[in-house]
Motif scaffolding. Sequence first.
Motif, PDB file in Angstrom:
ATOM      1  N   PRO A  12       4.942   0.572  -9.442  1.00  0.00           N
ATOM      2  CA  PRO A  12       5.362   1.759  -8.436  1.00  0.00           C
ATOM      3  C   PRO A  12       5.438   1.446  -7.113  1.00  0.00           C
ATOM      4  O   PRO A  12       4.795   0.571  -6.582  1.00  0.00           O
ATOM      5  N   ASP A  13       6.271   2.133  -6.407  1.00  0.00           N
ATOM      6  CA  ASP A  13       6.502   1.706  -4.973  1.00  0.00           C
ATOM      7  C   ASP A  13       5.317   2.378  -4.480  1.00  0.00           C
ATOM      8  O   ASP A  13       5.217   3.681  -4.608  1.00  0.00           O
ATOM      9  N   LEU A  14       4.740   1.787  -3.502  1.00  0.00           N
ATOM     10  CA  LEU A  14       3.321   2.371  -2.777  1.00  0.00           C
ATOM     11  C   LEU A  14       3.808   2.091  -1.280  1.00  0.00           C
ATOM     12  O   LEU A  14       4.225   1.153  -0.729  1.00  0.00           O
ATOM     13  N   PRO A  15       3.360   2.858  -0.565  1.00  0.00           N
ATOM     14  CA  PRO A  15       3.327   2.793   0.968  1.00  0.00           C
ATOM     15  C   PRO A  15       2.504   1.457   1.413  1.00  0.00           C
ATOM     16  O   PRO A  15       1.430   1.119   1.131  1.00  0.00           O
ATOM     17  N   GLU A  16       3.131   0.959   2.539  1.00  0.00           N
ATOM     18  CA  GLU A  16       2.395  -0.290   3.038  1.00  0.00           C
ATOM     19  C   GLU A  16       1.167   0.027   3.729  1.00  0.00           C
ATOM     20  O   GLU A  16       1.025   1.102   4.322  1.00  0.00           O
TER      21      GLU A  16
END
Length: 153
Positions: A12-16
Amino acid sequence: MLPGTAPALTAPDLPEMTAVEETIADLWATGVSATGHPVQHARPRLDRCGALTAAALRTAPVNRPVVVGGLVTHRQRPPTAGGVLFISLEDETGLIDVVCPPHVWQRRRRTALQNAGLLVHGTVERRGGATNLRATRLAPLTLAPGTTGRDFR
């Protein structure tokens, strides 16, 4: 295999992570951080309250009242020291030796023992080439969760 229980094919895309989160993750995973020291993230706040770094403390005038902040690396209260607590603090520039007299220790015992980071008010002492800070007041310095000191008695 049960329907809907297979692992996802893509992550999943996670925030940096922020710089602080990255430092905390490094410390949690390895005990060290290549990206920086936790105190450097608090340095702007320490600068606003006039706190010196460990490096600046080494050249500060003797008997001058100063403020420093850092992570507690050690607390020692040897039975032969007459009730004095010795605290080692670390910031991004080095170590600070703090001598906490019995009256300060008794008044700020909980603060001294329960905080991984401390803001220490005191006066500069220098003997035999070693620089110490004689504490007059201790206050908590919140840096990062999960940081602990190595305590010896």
